[in-house]
Design an enzyme around this catalytic site. Sequence first.
Site, PDB file in Angstrom:
ATOM      1  N   THR A 152      50.135  32.684  36.431  1.00 26.95           N
ATOM      2  CA  THR A 152      50.860  33.924  36.163  1.00 26.95           C
ATOM      3  C   THR A 152      49.961  34.993  35.553  1.00 26.95           C
ATOM      4  OG1 THR A 152      51.499  33.356  33.910  1.00 26.95           O
ATOM      5  CG2 THR A 152      52.967  32.620  35.682  1.00 26.95           C
ATOM      6  N   CYS A 153      50.433  36.241  35.637  1.00 27.51           N
ATOM      7  CA  CYS A 153      49.735  37.392  35.046  1.00 27.51           C
ATOM      8  C   CYS A 153      50.017  37.464  33.556  1.00 27.51           C
ATOM      9  CB  CYS A 153      50.235  38.669  35.702  1.00 27.51           C
ATOM     10  SG  CYS A 153      49.452  39.014  37.268  1.00 27.51           S
ATOM     11  N   ASP A 154      50.037  36.348  32.868  1.00 28.59           N
ATOM     12  CA  ASP A 154      50.313  36.350  31.441  1.00 28.59           C
ATOM     13  C   ASP A 154      49.126  35.725  30.732  1.00 28.59           C
ATOM     14  OD1 ASP A 154      51.285  35.697  28.775  1.00 28.59           O
ATOM     15  OD2 ASP A 154      53.270  36.125  29.565  1.00 28.59           O
ATOM     16  N   ASN A 214      57.090  35.855  36.932  1.00 28.80           N
ATOM     17  CA  ASN A 214      56.123  36.366  37.914  1.00 28.80           C
ATOM     18  C   ASN A 214      56.577  36.100  39.347  1.00 28.80           C
ATOM     19  OD1 ASN A 214      52.739  36.720  36.853  1.00 28.80           O
ATOM     20  ND2 ASN A 214      54.507  36.778  35.527  1.00 28.80           N
ATOM     21  N   ASN A 260      47.709  40.445  40.700  1.00 27.60           N
ATOM     22  CA  ASN A 260      47.321  39.169  40.105  1.00 27.60           C
ATOM     23  C   ASN A 260      45.926  38.800  40.620  1.00 27.60           C
ATOM     24  OD1 ASN A 260      47.168  36.565  39.097  1.00 27.60           O
ATOM     25  ND2 ASN A 260      49.274  36.039  39.649  1.00 27.60           N
TER      26      ASN A 260
END
Lengths: 377, 377
Positions: free
Chosen positions: A324-326, A367, B91
């Site tokens: 994920t983009c976290d 996401n 991403n």
Amino acid sequence: MATQRILDFLATRRPDGPCLIVDLDIVEDNFNAFRKALPDSAIFYAVKANPAPEVLKLLAGLGSNFDCASVAEVEMALNAGATPRRISYGNTIKKERDIARAHQLGVALFAVDCVEEVEKVARAAPGARVFCRVLTDGEGAEWPLSRKFGCVPDMAIDVLVHANALGLVATGVSFHVGSQQTDTGAWDAAIADARFVFEALAEKGIVLTLVNMGGGFPTRYLKDVPAAAEYGRAIFASLRTHFGNRLPETIIEPGRGMVGDAGVVKAEVVLVSKKSDTDANRWVYLDIGKFGGLAETMDEAIRYPIVTRHDGGATEPCVIAGPTCDSADVLYEKTPYPLPLALTVGDEVLIEGTGAYTTTYASVAFNGFEPLRSYVI
Amino acid sequence: MATQRILDFLATRRPDGPCLIVDLDIVEDNFNAFRKALPDSAIFYAVKANPAPEVLKLLAGLGSNFDCASVAEVEMALNAGATPRRISYGNTIKKERDIARAHQLGVALFAVDCVEEVEKVARAAPGARVFCRVLTDGEGAEWPLSRKFGCVPDMAIDVLVHANALGLVATGVSFHVGSQQTDTGAWDAAIADARFVFEALAEKGIVLTLVNMGGGFPTRYLKDVPAAAEYGRAIFASLRTHFGNRLPETIIEPGRGMVGDAGVVKAEVVLVSKKSDTDANRWVYLDIGKFGGLAETMDEAIRYPIVTRHDGGATEPCVIAGPTCDSADVLYEKTPYPLPLALTVGDEVLIEGTGAYTTTYASVAFNGFEPLRSYVI
């Protein structure tokens, strides 16, 4: 820990995307090991660890009871074939309307840890049996145990006296020594506390009968853990020490210990890279991370064994992260994880010991990634 | 921050159980504030913050572009009315087959941060535009920024040169200063890095045109935060300083800043208790916790404003926890949270600033609790 049945399933079905495969034979073996280790204790499977209907149905058939955290879990246990009398509503934090619903469904055993909860149970489930949870320090547990559940033993006395006064059956004491507890002696102090509460209640003419010894039984991750039989011996010795010949009824609530090693996550390497030419560690990105089911890597608490087709070759310490983009979706960084140098994009990896606390922790769609699929075989 | 429309919705609909209510008027106000603050920057809404179809449709109609973290998010943006050219696949960690699917859908702008990812994009989306993410230190951000995304500027040069060599359009540089970034000057160093990469590429005959300045724009929680206009002034000043009169195209990717203050979670007090008679803090248990949508309370990073009907009365520091049987499901404990002494079981509370990073973080069904419902009005 990937059994031949799991390997065969993966080889023939070739599921796309990350998924969990649970082998019911291992769950059955674990159930039998607990039954043998503590033959006089009733087993209440902690449904939250893995509520897959196939798992619940197998355990119901084997004679397991069920520790439920919510009305939804109570309904799952009933649907799996458990009678209401084999269900404990073990969450100390319940809405009064949820207690009433469980009571309507026939559940008659509830956890409490304060006077306020006793009053809710007395109103919504008159005449029910309650046990009071006492605090323990969680020493030796790998998953953090906070002070969230339970009260000090002195207060437990008041709570149970109050329950008795309100027409409930003050049944006993519960505790939890902390999840993934690797010290077989961890139950001893809590059993002594239970004995203390039993005596104090007896002096007031209230006879307690039950000690709920909770869960905490570990799964083997990277390090060996004691077998169920060793826990059984240590716990039984503590019961003898503190209760002598007048042993109470006892309950254990294995969750992780019942299903953890029965499951394997199949995942894929999405990217392997470095942040600079001089970076000491490679970054390995998988298609599963903290929000896709591996929440127990929080603070790197649980360190799963990871199997690759390159095992045996040279390794290098890697940072492992999710897709994920976290920024927080990093599994192992403080203690980098040795992975084969030959590991590359597209490789499949098996993450072992993931039968417990994975599918239900998965986020709905963070996401846009779908929750962790599971196959129970 | 609970608008009259939200309060009216709650008063008339009285939804049972915890839920999020999002006021689209606030989202529109936020969009307009960003457009005014940085009129020359294209707005790419970070879909992951809140992918509710109504939010995406509103923003698509207002002319927003979309920053997507997965193919599923790309499809959501398309369904909301965005054309593929208004979508960035932001991403840096993508499966090659997902790049191919996005390419088939018409997406032509991709994030990369290493040579390995460039090669995937070159194979799966030939001719696409790529920007390379550089690392920043995240100083001043309240949500932790790890080294997960990006590479050092020196490596970004190699990555973009490689992209150009493989027939991709080396378009520019991106960075992220960290979520809930309260220092308006935080963009300056990263813009200087972007300029450095632009110059190095120009020397090799490759003309970059785009600086993707990411998100990081905050929501007001308990402390005041600078307005969008202040961020706009600081960022524009940095662009002028480092790029002079040859300003690049720029992108911003607000997520939290777009929807955070547009949402309010309605929750209920399930239990208020103490662990012992001498306990300094009361424990307040809500019907929502870390696994039900408030994951950003991890390490007590995000501290939400909580509104109760007793506000104004005497308060006491409380530990706040969620409803699951998980010890880790505690929201605020290290820094206890002042709540009214009069707060009691059954009281409704409003948790403000919860429009971003809540619904999608919610677990599928941990402890049997359903995921966070949401109403967009």
